[in-house]
Design a protein around this motif. Structure first.
Motif, PDB file in Angstrom:
ATOM      1  N   PHE B 130       0.984  -1.170  -0.053  1.00  0.00           N
ATOM      2  CA  PHE B 130       0.046   0.147  -0.090  1.00  0.00           C
ATOM      3  C   PHE B 130       0.738   1.286   0.036  1.00  0.00           C
ATOM      4  CE2 PHE B 130      -2.555  -3.322   1.710  1.00  0.00           C
ATOM      5  CZ  PHE B 130      -3.823  -3.177   0.808  1.00  0.00           C
ATOM      6  N   THR B 131       2.185   1.054   0.369  1.00  0.00           N
ATOM      7  CA  THR B 131       2.899   2.469   0.280  1.00  0.00           C
ATOM      8  C   THR B 131       4.132   2.087  -0.702  1.00  0.00           C
ATOM      9  OG1 THR B 131       3.791   1.231   2.316  1.00  0.00           O
ATOM     10  CG2 THR B 131       2.502   3.224   2.916  1.00  0.00           C
ATOM     11  N   ALA B 132       4.015   1.058  -1.255  1.00  0.00           N
ATOM     12  CA  ALA B 132       5.319   0.619  -2.262  1.00  0.00           C
ATOM     13  C   ALA B 132       6.520   0.509  -1.406  1.00  0.00           C
ATOM     14  CB  ALA B 132       5.330   1.704  -3.297  1.00  0.00           C
ATOM     15  N   THR B 133       6.321  -0.256  -0.248  1.00  0.00           N
ATOM     16  CA  THR B 133       7.717  -0.349   0.651  1.00  0.00           C
ATOM     17  C   THR B 133       7.451  -1.609   1.066  1.00  0.00           C
ATOM     18  OG1 THR B 133       6.717   0.558   2.657  1.00  0.00           O
ATOM     19  CG2 THR B 133       8.246   2.009   1.567  1.00  0.00           C
ATOM     20  N   SER B 134       7.403  -2.623   0.244  1.00  0.00           N
ATOM     21  CA  SER B 134       7.286  -3.984   0.752  1.00  0.00           C
ATOM     22  C   SER B 134       8.738  -4.414   1.009  1.00  0.00           C
ATOM     23  CB  SER B 134       6.723  -4.957  -0.630  1.00  0.00           C
ATOM     24  OG  SER B 134       5.307  -5.014  -0.502  1.00  0.00           O
ATOM     25  N   PRO B 135       8.813  -5.795   1.742  1.00  0.00           N
ATOM     26  CA  PRO B 135      10.162  -6.100   2.001  1.00  0.00           C
ATOM     27  C   PRO B 135      11.165  -6.293   0.405  1.00  0.00           C
ATOM     28  CG  PRO B 135       8.529  -7.675   2.976  1.00  0.00           C
ATOM     29  CD  PRO B 135       7.789  -6.512   2.174  1.00  0.00           C
ATOM     30  N   ASN B 136      12.274  -6.063   0.695  1.00  0.00           N
ATOM     31  CA  ASN B 136      13.169  -5.895  -0.613  1.00  0.00           C
ATOM     32  C   ASN B 136      14.435  -6.392  -0.567  1.00  0.00           C
ATOM     33  OD1 ASN B 136      14.046  -3.902   0.828  1.00  0.00           O
ATOM     34  ND2 ASN B 136      13.997  -2.163  -0.777  1.00  0.00           N
ATOM     35  N   ALA B 137      14.673  -7.182   0.483  1.00  0.00           N
ATOM     36  CA  ALA B 137      16.023  -7.720   0.635  1.00  0.00           C
ATOM     37  C   ALA B 137      16.304  -9.157   0.350  1.00  0.00           C
ATOM     38  CB  ALA B 137      16.668  -7.268   2.278  1.00  0.00           C
ATOM     39  N   GLY B 138      15.310  -9.802  -0.347  1.00  0.00           N
ATOM     40  CA  GLY B 138      15.157 -11.229  -0.628  1.00  0.00           C
ATOM     41  C   GLY B 138      14.384 -11.940   0.610  1.00  0.00           C
ATOM     42  N   TRP B 139      13.891 -13.112   0.174  1.00  0.00           N
ATOM     43  CA  TRP B 139      13.138 -13.765   1.458  1.00  0.00           C
ATOM     44  C   TRP B 139      14.168 -14.361   2.302  1.00  0.00           C
ATOM     45  CZ3 TRP B 139      12.580 -19.066   2.727  1.00  0.00           C
ATOM     46  CH2 TRP B 139      12.921 -20.127   2.091  1.00  0.00           C
ATOM     47  N   PHE B 140      15.403 -14.435   1.979  1.00  0.00           N
ATOM     48  CA  PHE B 140      16.541 -14.793   2.849  1.00  0.00           C
ATOM     49  C   PHE B 140      16.997 -13.882   3.428  1.00  0.00           C
ATOM     50  CE2 PHE B 140      17.515 -13.816  -1.344  1.00  0.00           C
ATOM     51  CZ  PHE B 140      18.533 -12.915  -1.229  1.00  0.00           C
ATOM     52  N   ALA B 141      16.809 -12.840   3.023  1.00  0.00           N
ATOM     53  CA  ALA B 141      17.069 -11.423   4.044  1.00  0.00           C
ATOM     54  C   ALA B 141      18.347 -11.458   4.661  1.00  0.00           C
ATOM     55  CB  ALA B 141      15.630 -11.421   5.086  1.00  0.00           C
ATOM     56  N   TYR B 142      19.489 -11.721   3.959  1.00  0.00           N
ATOM     57  CA  TYR B 142      20.798 -11.719   4.358  1.00  0.00           C
ATOM     58  C   TYR B 142      21.199 -10.510   5.271  1.00  0.00           C
ATOM     59  CZ  TYR B 142      22.103 -16.325   2.285  1.00  0.00           C
ATOM     60  OH  TYR B 142      22.254 -17.577   1.885  1.00  0.00           O
ATOM     61  N   ALA B 143      21.358 -10.542   6.392  1.00  0.00           N
ATOM     62  CA  ALA B 143      22.369  -9.348   7.168  1.00  0.00           C
ATOM     63  C   ALA B 143      23.419  -9.095   6.458  1.00  0.00           C
ATOM     64  CB  ALA B 143      22.485  -9.975   8.662  1.00  0.00           C
ATOM     65  N   ASN B 144      23.945  -7.943   6.264  1.00  0.00           N
ATOM     66  CA  ASN B 144      23.466  -6.702   7.082  1.00  0.00           C
ATOM     67  C   ASN B 144      22.815  -5.857   6.253  1.00  0.00           C
ATOM     68  OD1 ASN B 144      25.664  -6.530   5.747  1.00  0.00           O
ATOM     69  ND2 ASN B 144      26.410  -4.929   7.063  1.00  0.00           N
ATOM     70  N   LEU B 145      22.401  -6.454   5.075  1.00  0.00           N
ATOM     71  CA  LEU B 145      21.389  -5.706   3.914  1.00  0.00           C
ATOM     72  C   LEU B 145      20.061  -5.336   4.736  1.00  0.00           C
ATOM     73  CD1 LEU B 145      21.400  -4.437   1.200  1.00  0.00           C
ATOM     74  CD2 LEU B 145      20.386  -6.798   0.443  1.00  0.00           C
ATOM     75  N   THR B 146      19.693  -6.105   5.717  1.00  0.00           N
ATOM     76  CA  THR B 146      18.467  -5.688   6.302  1.00  0.00           C
ATOM     77  C   THR B 146      18.548  -4.886   7.553  1.00  0.00           C
ATOM     78  OG1 THR B 146      19.059  -7.705   7.841  1.00  0.00           O
ATOM     79  CG2 THR B 146      17.654  -8.129   5.712  1.00  0.00           C
ATOM     80  N   SER B 147      19.726  -4.299   7.504  1.00  0.00           N
ATOM     81  CA  SER B 147      19.690  -3.527   9.000  1.00  0.00           C
ATOM     82  C   SER B 147      19.016  -1.990   8.456  1.00  0.00           C
ATOM     83  CB  SER B 147      21.155  -3.028   9.165  1.00  0.00           C
ATOM     84  OG  SER B 147      22.054  -2.535   8.152  1.00  0.00           O
ATOM     85  N   ILE B 148      19.017  -1.275   9.415  1.00  0.00           N
ATOM     86  CA  ILE B 148      18.150   0.112   9.194  1.00  0.00           C
ATOM     87  C   ILE B 148      19.012   0.931   8.269  1.00  0.00           C
ATOM     88  CG2 ILE B 148      17.791   2.289  10.281  1.00  0.00           C
ATOM     89  CD1 ILE B 148      15.586   0.658  10.876  1.00  0.00           C
ATOM     90  N   GLN B 149      20.443   0.730   8.289  1.00  0.00           N
ATOM     91  CA  GLN B 149      21.226   1.617   7.554  1.00  0.00           C
ATOM     92  C   GLN B 149      21.004   1.248   5.951  1.00  0.00           C
ATOM     93  OE1 GLN B 149      25.375   1.015   8.249  1.00  0.00           O
ATOM     94  NE2 GLN B 149      26.128   2.556   6.806  1.00  0.00           N
ATOM     95  N   TYR B 150      20.951   0.092   5.638  1.00  0.00           N
ATOM     96  CA  TYR B 150      20.816  -0.422   4.190  1.00  0.00           C
ATOM     97  C   TYR B 150      19.391  -0.596   3.934  1.00  0.00           C
ATOM     98  CZ  TYR B 150      25.855  -0.742   4.696  1.00  0.00           C
ATOM     99  OH  TYR B 150      27.062  -0.194   5.087  1.00  0.00           O
ATOM    100  N   SER B 151      18.586  -0.789   4.739  1.00  0.00           N
ATOM    101  CA  SER B 151      17.075  -0.889   4.451  1.00  0.00           C
ATOM    102  C   SER B 151      16.162  -0.007   5.244  1.00  0.00           C
ATOM    103  CB  SER B 151      16.820  -2.253   4.482  1.00  0.00           C
ATOM    104  OG  SER B 151      17.224  -3.085   3.579  1.00  0.00           O
ATOM    105  N   PRO B 152      16.389   1.161   4.847  1.00  0.00           N
ATOM    106  CA  PRO B 152      15.620   2.147   5.829  1.00  0.00           C
ATOM    107  C   PRO B 152      14.154   2.381   5.650  1.00  0.00           C
ATOM    108  CG  PRO B 152      16.623   3.011   4.000  1.00  0.00           C
ATOM    109  CD  PRO B 152      16.905   1.847   3.811  1.00  0.00           C
ATOM    110  N   THR B 153      13.603   1.558   4.790  1.00  0.00           N
ATOM    111  CA  THR B 153      12.067   1.520   4.484  1.00  0.00           C
ATOM    112  C   THR B 153      11.327   0.656   5.775  1.00  0.00           C
ATOM    113  OG1 THR B 153      11.854   0.041   2.847  1.00  0.00           O
ATOM    114  CG2 THR B 153      12.367   2.093   2.097  1.00  0.00           C
ATOM    115  N   ASN B 154      10.030   0.787   5.728  1.00  0.00           N
ATOM    116  CA  ASN B 154       9.309  -0.092   6.801  1.00  0.00           C
ATOM    117  C   ASN B 154       9.534  -1.839   5.942  1.00  0.00           C
ATOM    118  OD1 ASN B 154       8.769   1.162   8.974  1.00  0.00           O
ATOM    119  ND2 ASN B 154       6.660   1.742   8.025  1.00  0.00           N
ATOM    120  N   GLY B 155       9.850  -1.759   4.898  1.00  0.00           N
ATOM    121  CA  GLY B 155       9.826  -3.082   4.453  1.00  0.00           C
ATOM    122  C   GLY B 155      10.154  -4.259   4.964  1.00  0.00           C
TER     123      GLY B 155
END
Lengths: 398, 608
Positions: B130-155
């Motif tokens: 609804f806000t075009a901020t779905s999860p975007n770091a892969g379903w495997f969500a490898y750290a540290n791409l998922t940290s606030i620094q590299y994934s700042p949206t709510n995804g």
């Protein structure tokens, strides 16, 4: 072009023959009864063997980023292992799928006999043991060469212990590669970015690091992947058996422009490599003069804050080192090449003729986030004239 | 406190919207699971088609890099957590009580709660659209791409919270089935007489009970990192690779959670349509158990490229290879089941046969990347994409389609249209091979996955176009299926109680089954219990007409658990609590109150 016709033929023959063989429900039984044993065999052949053969002979594997066109020892042993397992798997494939099709044809129900009860077999201990041992043997056959090959993906085998070697530290950044060449004492000799030059028939030892998130370094024709993990050091190595340009790209998903985090490895003969490394060691002091309009822009637009030009006051370390940018073939970690617009990467690397108009380079300078989504290099409001001057300036950083 | 339970009068209606919202009947919950999961299957399919549209041509600009990243992340999450897993659970719900001769699951209200949490978890996971901020770091969500620094949206917040909520649902559901299968089997149904599908449901449920806590730990740590600034997956203070280990210790058993129910379904279908018992029943059961055990020892084969060192690489390569053994044994037992049979090519049977054909390919390509050095070339290329789709589409989805065609008459008392069914089969079977077949080759010639665009002239152009074309064929097949499902549920040919002359107890009662399933709990004296009732003269006996479920058709009054609002209310409470961290503390307060209301109402409500 051979590929296309192979595929079309494969699917037409494959699907038609499968359809004929396993569509008995709606087909007239009387017609089917005329099928002889030999035509069943023909179907069996068509369905299981022919498509496979076609697929194998029809596919060209000599392509720029192919894992099956090795040009180095590591890629070669990886390719050999793949083919070994592939052929074992192909045999199992033909046996299992062939058996499946055979059973479907042989034991399909006959009209009016749908309710007949066949012999009610519940199991067979000998068979169970047999088809447990069979996969055990297959597994042993593929596990032994696998384990033998694993150590070689980390360090060169003893046979290559005495061959000449260089060591390069590879640092992954969102979304470009930094290459720090080490001298024999283990200190940094010189730094470059996105294009790694190596001498042929030389062991290239890599130490992999990351500056931000996980990246993965891979040049398929030379060696498979190793991750660059933040906070860790990884090792890999490769050698090139021939001169030329080898392409690769980051394989671990690393954010928006993951797809554009590409790189090339240029393998030279020993003399050319020495010459290249001499140049890399030198600085580019003479460009930083007031009379150079390009340098003026490079300073005033703030490029110096992120980029280094060795020998000048540009000492930024956020972006790639640009000291010898003019001698490179690609822009922005290979997101663009320096050839004419419309020329593909493959064509350009086959015949690297640069575009005298610098169209691609100017596009990058004026619109970085458009070329490379998420790029840290901002759009600096560079006008067309300024872009001309800057492009000339950068291309003269030989 | 007793007054709490009177805030909502105990619902009595079993029909209409309230009937669905308050149901505790395992069959209705099964239908809810199935319809919801099929809806998300379509959503996941649309995401896939959008990606194929982007990838049909090189240097394509149909969709942006960020949207593409959201699409491939959500496609995987949707298909795995919102489609295939709940489709398996839909079958567990429908079939486990019927196959073991029970009137419901052990904890009917808990079963309803499990569904509602699944639905709300699915919604949380999809909120980002609804806000075009779905999860975007892969379903495997490898750290540290998922940290606030590299994934700042709510995804990635939706990822963490959605999966935590969904995990709760899986855990509750799985425990319920473990207890049901252990305790509610009909008299005489020893474990070895238990139908093979229920066996696989049992093994899968145990896997879920053990695997979900591992991902939960990872998700909580990731949530703490993102919301409260802890450093579990920070590269300096914590460990980036820790996430990968946690994720794959869950993630690989998860693969078997997705495939074992599918194996259970085809293991029921082959005997029925070959008119022979399952060959080597105990071996099929034990190889399932072996796969479940060995599935815990292979996780790091997803991590060969991380440079664990030669010793771990060797160990995990060997354990991974070894898992091919029980899998191979299963395939051979299926082949032996249909060997010598009297094979009827119904749509269900064709999908089941398609399962063997395609799953075998997925298994064989798995061997080439179990070999660590070879995997280093294939990892993160389209070769792996091809592999997982042969396993999960060619395996799980084909088997689930087979299961739907097979058990649909039991659910609706009507047959799915066979003509449309066969069209569906051929479109999906051919489309699937055209889409995923060429990906093997494209991967081997170096095309990496998760790339929103690729350059021309690398040898990839044509095959990507072919794959995109194939995906359209598959999509048409799925449309045919949806049409068939919708139409047949209302107007399909009346099936009768036992249209396939099947073997297990669910076919001994009316279709659709009465609310209480079995008027009289059957006594079981052998495996394939219903078959032996029908063919009492033994293996070569003449069919012995037993009026299947005859007496069930009369209205019998049997006291069953009554509907309840509280699972739904409890579920809403859990979902609101889950949303607190991405919305406002007030949501959490409301959620907590709702949860307390739901659970106290539940406690104080008479169970019968």
């Amino acid at each position: 072009m051979r590929n296309k016709w192979t595929l079309i033929f494969f699917f037409i023959t494959g699907s038609l023959s499968i359809e004929k063989a396993v569509w008995p429900v709606n087909m007239n039984y009387e017609v089917r009864k005329l099928d002889t044993r030999s035509s069943n065999l023909r179907k069996f052949f068509l369905i299981s063997v022919l498509p496979l053969t076609l697929l194998l002979t029809g596919c060209d594997t000599n392509l720029p980023q192919s894992t099956l066109w090795s040009a180095g020892s590591v890629a070669q042993s990886q390719q050999d292992l793949f083919y070994l397992i592939f052929w074992i798997a192909a045999i199992i494939f033909v046996i299992v799928e062939g058996l499946l099709v055979y059973i479907m044809v042989r034991y399909r129900t006959k009209a009016g006999r749908e309710n007949d009860l066949p012999e009610q077999t519940h199991g067979n201990t000998k068979l169970e043991i047999g088809w447990t041992i069979l996969p055990v043997l297959v597994v042993i056959a593929v596990t032994i060469p696998t384990i033998r090959g694993i150590a070689e993906t980390y360090e060169p085998p003893k046979a290559l212990a005495d061959s000449p070697s260089i060591t390069v530290d590879v640092v992954g950044h969102q979304w470009w590669w930094e290459y720090r060449y080490l001298n024999t004492d283990g200190d940094v000799d010189f730094i470059t970015a996105n294009e790694m030059h190596i001498p042929v028939d030389t062991v290239v030892k890599l130490r992999l690091y990351s500056d931000d998130v996980i990246h993965s370094f891979s040049i398929p024709r030379l060696a498979g992947t190793r991750d660059a993990v933040p906070g860790r050091e990884n090792i890999m190595w490769f050698d090139a058996k021939e001169t030329g340009i080898f392409v690769g790209q980051c394989k671990e998903f690393c954010g928006d422009s993951h797809a554009l985090m590409k790189t090339i490895v240029v393998a030279h003969n020993a003399g050319d490599y020495l010459e290249w490394s001499e140049i890399q060691r030198s600085g580019n002091e003479n460009v930083a003069v007031e009379s150079n309009a390009g340098w003026g822009l490079f300073e005033s637009k703030g490029c110096v804050g992120c980029h280094t030009i060795k020998g000048t006051t540009a000492l930024g370390e956020i972006g790639p080192d640009l000291t010898h940018f003019g001698s490179r073939l690609t822009i922005a970690s290979n997101a663009l090449h320096k050839g004419k617009e419309g020329v593909t990467f493959t064509e350009f690397f086959d015949n690297p003729t640069k575009d005298p108009e610098h169209i691609n380079l100017k596009r990058w300078l004026q619109h970085p986030p458009e070329v490379k989504p998420g790029s840290l290099m901002p759009a600096l409001g560079i006008t067309d004239d300024e872009a001309d001057i800057l492009a000339d300036f950068l291309e003269n950083l030989k | 406190m007793a007054s709490l339970s009177y805030i909502l009068r105990r619902p009595t209606s079993e029909y209409g919207v309230w009937g669905w919202l308050t149901t505790v009947d395992h069959k209705k919950i099964g239908t809810l699971y199935m319809v919801t999961a099929l809806f998300f299957f379509l959503i996941g399919g649309i995401e896939a088609i959008m990606m194929r549209a982007q990838l049909a041509t090189p240097d394509s600009t149909v969709i942006s890099a960020d949207l593409f990243n959201q699409l491939f992340t959500m496609h995987a999450l949707t298909m795995i957590f919102l489609a295939i897993m709940p489709l398996g659970v839909a079958f567990f719900n429908w079939l486990v009580p019927l196959q073991i001769g029970a009137r419901d699951v052990a904890f009917p209200r808990l079963n309803a709660l499990s569904y509602w949490i699944y639905l709300f978890g699915a919604i949380i996971l999809n909120l980002g659209w609804f806000t075009a901020t779905s999860p975007n770091a892969g379903w495997f969500a490898y750290a540290n791409l998922t940290s606030i620094q590299y994934s700042p949206t709510n995804g990635m917040d939706y990822y963490v919270l959605g999966l935590l909520v969904l995990g709760t649902s899986s855990l509750i559901g799985a425990m319920n089935f473990v207890v049901t299968i252990i305790n509610l089997r009909a008299p005489g149904m020893t474990l070895i007489r238990m139908p093979i599908f229920t066996w696989m449901a049992f093994i899968t449920s145990i896997l879920l009970v053990l695997a979900i806590p591992v991902i939960t730990i990872g998700l909580i740590e990731l949530g703490f990192d993102r919301f409260f600034g802890t450093l579990f997956f920070n590269n300096a203070a914590g460990d980036v690779l820790l996430w990968q280990h946690l994720f794959w210790v869950f993630g690989h058993p998860e693969v078997y959670i997705l495939i074992l129910p599918a194996m259970g379904m085809v293991s029921e279908i082959f005997p029925t349509f070959s008119r022979k018992p399952l060959f080597g029943f105990p071996v099929v059961v034990f190889s399932g158990i072996a796969i479940a055990f060995m599935g815990w020892s292979v996780w790091a084969h997803h991590m060969f490229a991380t440079g664990m060192g030669p010793v771990p690489d060797s160990v995990f390569a060997a354990t991974t290879m070894a898992i091919a053994i029980p899998t191979g044994v299963k395939v051979f037992n299926w082949l032996a089941t249909i060997w010598g049979g009297n094979i009827r090519f119904t749509t269900a049977m064709m999908f089941a046969l398609g399962f063997i054909a395609l799953f075998t390919i997925g298994g064989l390509s798995g061997m080439t990347h179990a070999a660590a050095p070879s995997d280093l070339q294939q990892t993160d290329t389209y070769y792996i994409v091809a592999h997982i789709h042969y396993v999960l589409f060619g395996g799980s989805i084909m088997a689930i389609f087979a299961g739907i065609y097979y058990w649909f008459p039991k659910m609706y008392g009507r047959l799915l249209n066979e003509r449309l069914g066969k069209l569906h089969f051929w479109l999906v079977f051919i489309g699937m091979n055209i889409t995923f077949g060429p990906m093997h080759y494209v991967g081997l010639i170096g095309m990496p996955r998760r790339n929103y665009m690729y350059p021309a002239d690398m040898g990839w152009d044509f095959w990507n176009m072919v794959a995109s074309g194939g995906s359209i064929i598959m999509a048409i097949g799925v449309v045919v299926f949806i049409h068939n499902f919708y139409r047949s549920a209302r107007k399909g040919e009346i099936s009768g109680d036992d249209p396939w002359d099947a073997r297990t107890l669910e076919w001994s009662i009316a279709s659709p089954p009465p609310h209480y399933n079995f008027a009289e709990i059957p006594t079981v004296t052998s495996g394939d219990a219903f078959w032996h009732q029908k063919y009492p003269d033994g293996d070569k006996g003449v069919p012995h007409p037993v009026p299947s479920g005859g007496e069930d058709h009369e209205e019998v009054h049997i006291e069953m658990p009554r509907p309840s609002f509280y699972p739904l209310i409890t579920g809403i409470g859990i979902a609101l609590l889950g949303l607190t961290l991405v919305t406002h503390p007030i949501v959490g307060v409301v959620g907590l109150i709702t949860l307390l209301w739901g659970s106290y109402g539940w406690m104080l409500e008479p169970a019968e």
